[in-house]
Motif scaffolding. Structure first.
Motif, PDB file in Angstrom:
ATOM      1  N   ALA A  28       0.821  -1.205   0.000  1.00 58.03           N
ATOM      2  CA  ALA A  28       0.000   0.000   0.000  1.00 58.03           C
ATOM      3  C   ALA A  28       0.859   1.262   0.000  1.00 58.03           C
ATOM      4  O   ALA A  28       0.519   2.249  -0.652  1.00 58.03           O
ATOM      5  N   GLY A  29       1.967   1.249   0.718  1.00 53.28           N
ATOM      6  CA  GLY A  29       2.844   2.416   0.759  1.00 53.28           C
ATOM      7  C   GLY A  29       3.419   2.748  -0.600  1.00 53.28           C
ATOM      8  O   GLY A  29       3.531   3.922  -0.973  1.00 53.28           O
ATOM      9  N   LEU A  30       3.755   1.725  -1.362  1.00 56.55           N
ATOM     10  CA  LEU A  30       4.279   1.936  -2.712  1.00 56.55           C
ATOM     11  C   LEU A  30       3.187   2.460  -3.636  1.00 56.55           C
ATOM     12  O   LEU A  30       3.417   3.393  -4.422  1.00 56.55           O
ATOM     13  N   LYS A  31       1.994   1.907  -3.521  1.00 54.46           N
ATOM     14  CA  LYS A  31       0.871   2.380  -4.334  1.00 54.46           C
ATOM     15  C   LYS A  31       0.527   3.832  -3.977  1.00 54.46           C
ATOM     16  O   LYS A  31       0.220   4.633  -4.853  1.00 54.46           O
ATOM     17  N   LEU A  32       0.586   4.152  -2.700  1.00 55.22           N
ATOM     18  CA  LEU A  32       0.332   5.519  -2.242  1.00 55.22           C
ATOM     19  C   LEU A  32       1.364   6.472  -2.846  1.00 55.22           C
ATOM     20  O   LEU A  32       1.019   7.538  -3.369  1.00 55.22           O
ATOM     21  N   ALA A  33       2.621   6.073  -2.816  1.00 50.26           N
ATOM     22  CA  ALA A  33       3.691   6.891  -3.401  1.00 50.26           C
ATOM     23  C   ALA A  33       3.465   7.095  -4.891  1.00 50.26           C
ATOM     24  O   ALA A  33       3.643   8.201  -5.415  1.00 50.26           O
ATOM     25  N   GLU A  34       3.046   6.041  -5.583  1.00 49.73           N
ATOM     26  CA  GLU A  34       2.789   6.144  -7.025  1.00 49.73           C
ATOM     27  C   GLU A  34       1.664   7.134  -7.323  1.00 49.73           C
ATOM     28  O   GLU A  34       1.774   7.945  -8.251  1.00 49.73           O
ATOM     29  N   LEU A  35       0.594   7.066  -6.548  1.00 50.06           N
ATOM     30  CA  LEU A  35      -0.519   7.995  -6.762  1.00 50.06           C
ATOM     31  C   LEU A  35      -0.092   9.440  -6.519  1.00 50.06           C
ATOM     32  O   LEU A  35      -0.420  10.336  -7.301  1.00 50.06           O
ATOM     33  N   GLY A  40       1.746  14.703  -8.992  1.00 57.41           N
ATOM     34  CA  GLY A  40       2.724  15.783  -8.879  1.00 57.41           C
ATOM     35  C   GLY A  40       2.981  16.230  -7.449  1.00 57.41           C
ATOM     36  O   GLY A  40       3.624  17.251  -7.231  1.00 57.41           O
ATOM     37  N   HIS A  41       2.544  15.448  -6.487  1.00 57.65           N
ATOM     38  CA  HIS A  41       2.784  15.751  -5.070  1.00 57.65           C
ATOM     39  C   HIS A  41       4.046  15.006  -4.633  1.00 57.65           C
ATOM     40  O   HIS A  41       3.993  13.996  -3.937  1.00 57.65           O
ATOM     41  N   PHE A  42       5.186  15.532  -5.066  1.00 56.93           N
ATOM     42  CA  PHE A  42       6.440  14.794  -4.928  1.00 56.93           C
ATOM     43  C   PHE A  42       6.921  14.650  -3.487  1.00 56.93           C
ATOM     44  O   PHE A  42       7.479  13.614  -3.126  1.00 56.93           O
ATOM     45  N   MET A  43       6.706  15.647  -2.657  1.00 55.86           N
ATOM     46  CA  MET A  43       7.141  15.520  -1.260  1.00 55.86           C
ATOM     47  C   MET A  43       6.287  14.488  -0.520  1.00 55.86           C
ATOM     48  O   MET A  43       6.809  13.710   0.280  1.00 55.86           O
ATOM     49  N   ASP A  44       4.982  14.456  -0.798  1.00 59.84           N
ATOM     50  CA  ASP A  44       4.129  13.429  -0.211  1.00 59.84           C
ATOM     51  C   ASP A  44       4.545  12.048  -0.706  1.00 59.84           C
ATOM     52  O   ASP A  44       4.570  11.079   0.055  1.00 59.84           O
ATOM     53  N   ALA A  45       4.857  11.976  -1.980  1.00 61.13           N
ATOM     54  CA  ALA A  45       5.301  10.707  -2.562  1.00 61.13           C
ATOM     55  C   ALA A  45       6.611  10.257  -1.932  1.00 61.13           C
ATOM     56  O   ALA A  45       6.796   9.071  -1.637  1.00 61.13           O
ATOM     57  N   LEU A  46       7.517  11.203  -1.720  1.00 64.62           N
ATOM     58  CA  LEU A  46       8.805  10.871  -1.106  1.00 64.62           C
ATOM     59  C   LEU A  46       8.604  10.348   0.306  1.00 64.62           C
ATOM     60  O   LEU A  46       9.206   9.344   0.694  1.00 64.62           O
ATOM     61  N   ASP A  47       7.738  10.986   1.053  1.00 67.92           N
ATOM     62  CA  ASP A  47       7.444  10.525   2.408  1.00 67.92           C
ATOM     63  C   ASP A  47       6.863   9.108   2.375  1.00 67.92           C
ATOM     64  O   ASP A  47       7.285   8.241   3.138  1.00 67.92           O
ATOM     65  N   ALA A  48       5.925   8.862   1.479  1.00 71.92           N
ATOM     66  CA  ALA A  48       5.289   7.538   1.389  1.00 71.92           C
ATOM     67  C   ALA A  48       6.291   6.464   0.989  1.00 71.92           C
ATOM     68  O   ALA A  48       6.296   5.370   1.569  1.00 71.92           O
ATOM     69  N   GLN A  50       9.550   6.517   1.356  1.00 71.18           N
ATOM     70  CA  GLN A  50      10.533   6.299   2.417  1.00 71.18           C
ATOM     71  C   GLN A  50       9.952   5.420   3.525  1.00 71.18           C
ATOM     72  O   GLN A  50      10.639   4.532   4.035  1.00 71.18           O
ATOM     73  N   ARG A  51       8.698   5.640   3.865  1.00 73.97           N
ATOM     74  CA  ARG A  51       8.046   4.782   4.857  1.00 73.97           C
ATOM     75  C   ARG A  51       7.936   3.344   4.328  1.00 73.97           C
ATOM     76  O   ARG A  51       8.135   2.382   5.061  1.00 73.97           O
ATOM     77  N   TYR A  52       7.604   3.228   3.046  1.00 80.10           N
ATOM     78  CA  TYR A  52       7.507   1.901   2.439  1.00 80.10           C
ATOM     79  C   TYR A  52       8.851   1.182   2.510  1.00 80.10           C
ATOM     80  O   TYR A  52       8.921   0.000   2.837  1.00 80.10           O
ATOM     81  N   MET A  53       9.925   1.910   2.213  1.00 87.22           N
ATOM     82  CA  MET A  53      11.248   1.290   2.191  1.00 87.22           C
ATOM     83  C   MET A  53      11.717   0.883   3.591  1.00 87.22           C
ATOM     84  O   MET A  53      12.492  -0.063   3.719  1.00 87.22           O
ATOM     85  N   GLN A  54      11.239   1.548   4.623  1.00 88.98           N
ATOM     86  CA  GLN A  54      11.567   1.127   5.985  1.00 88.98           C
ATOM     87  C   GLN A  54      11.003  -0.266   6.262  1.00 88.98           C
ATOM     88  O   GLN A  54      11.622  -1.066   6.941  1.00 88.98           O
ATOM     89  N   ALA A  55       9.836  -0.544   5.719  1.00 88.98           N
ATOM     90  CA  ALA A  55       9.195  -1.843   5.922  1.00 88.98           C
ATOM     91  C   ALA A  55       9.631  -2.882   4.892  1.00 88.98           C
ATOM     92  O   ALA A  55       9.504  -4.081   5.132  1.00 88.98           O
ATOM     93  N   GLY A  66      11.604   5.366  -5.309  1.00 86.39           N
ATOM     94  CA  GLY A  66      12.301   6.336  -4.479  1.00 86.39           C
ATOM     95  C   GLY A  66      13.250   7.210  -5.278  1.00 86.39           C
ATOM     96  O   GLY A  66      13.332   8.426  -5.065  1.00 86.39           O
ATOM     97  N   ILE A  67      13.952   6.607  -6.215  1.00 86.63           N
ATOM     98  CA  ILE A  67      14.880   7.358  -7.070  1.00 86.63           C
ATOM     99  C   ILE A  67      14.105   8.370  -7.911  1.00 86.63           C
ATOM    100  O   ILE A  67      14.471   9.550  -7.980  1.00 86.63           O
ATOM    101  N   ARG A  68      13.042   7.914  -8.535  1.00 91.19           N
ATOM    102  CA  ARG A  68      12.243   8.799  -9.408  1.00 91.19           C
ATOM    103  C   ARG A  68      11.603   9.943  -8.622  1.00 91.19           C
ATOM    104  O   ARG A  68      11.625  11.092  -9.057  1.00 91.19           O
TER     105      ARG A  68
END
Length: 171
Positions: A28-35, A40-48, A50-55, A66-68
């Protein structure tokens, strides 16, 4: 279901709830980041992401996202860290070079030439199927530069080395 129906606000809400409940259990975190990224909400995507990558620390799709996202958010240090992390494993080195070349080409008037140079200057063996992502990017940008003979020579060498390779036959 909300995402497939085009109700992106609800999809974001549902993905956030899933992440809150158990971030390690789903993607879900990855899907959230993609959305967020697509909106175009890049900071929200970055936060999502990064949280996904912690898990999901080793998830290649998460690293790529994350790179994109970091690149779009102009957090080039984070993007560079992701590229380094991806390239540390030989099976992902071709993917890292391909992503780096693509990002350098984006929005650059000389982008195609820059991408070609990036792939050609890498130490990758482009006749090895494991590095097919980098070869794909090279061929794409050679075509944009209308350097078709050079592209044909590159894919010919790859097919000569591995004629059974499905990805090389596709390319």
């Amino acid at each position: 279901a909300a995402e497939h129906m085009g109700d992106f606000d609800r999809a974001i809400s549902e993905y956030r709830e899933s992440v809150r409940a158990n971030p390690a259990r789903t993607e879900a975190g990855l899907k959230l980041a993609e959305l967020y990224y697509l909106q175009g909400h890049f900071m929200d995507a970055l936060d999502a992401v990064q949280r996904y990558m912690q898990a999901h620390p080793g998830d290649v799709d998460g690293i790529l996202m994350g790179i994109r996202v970091a690149h779009k958010a102009r957090r080039f240090g984070i993007a560079s860290e992701g590229l380094t992390r991806l390239s540390e494993k030989p099976e992902h080195a071709g993917m890292a070079v391909a992503e780096h070349a693509t990002l350098l080409a984006e929005g650059n008037p000389d982008g195609a030439a820059t991408a070609v140079k990036t792939v050609e200057d890498s130490d990758l063996d482009l006749t090895d199927p494991i590095n097919a992502p980098a070869l794909r990017v090279l061929l794409t940008y050679l075509a944009k530069l209308e350097e078709h003979e050079k592209a044909e020579k590159r894919i010919g060498s790859a097919l000569g080395a591995h004629p059974e390779s499905a990805v090389f036959n596709e390319l």
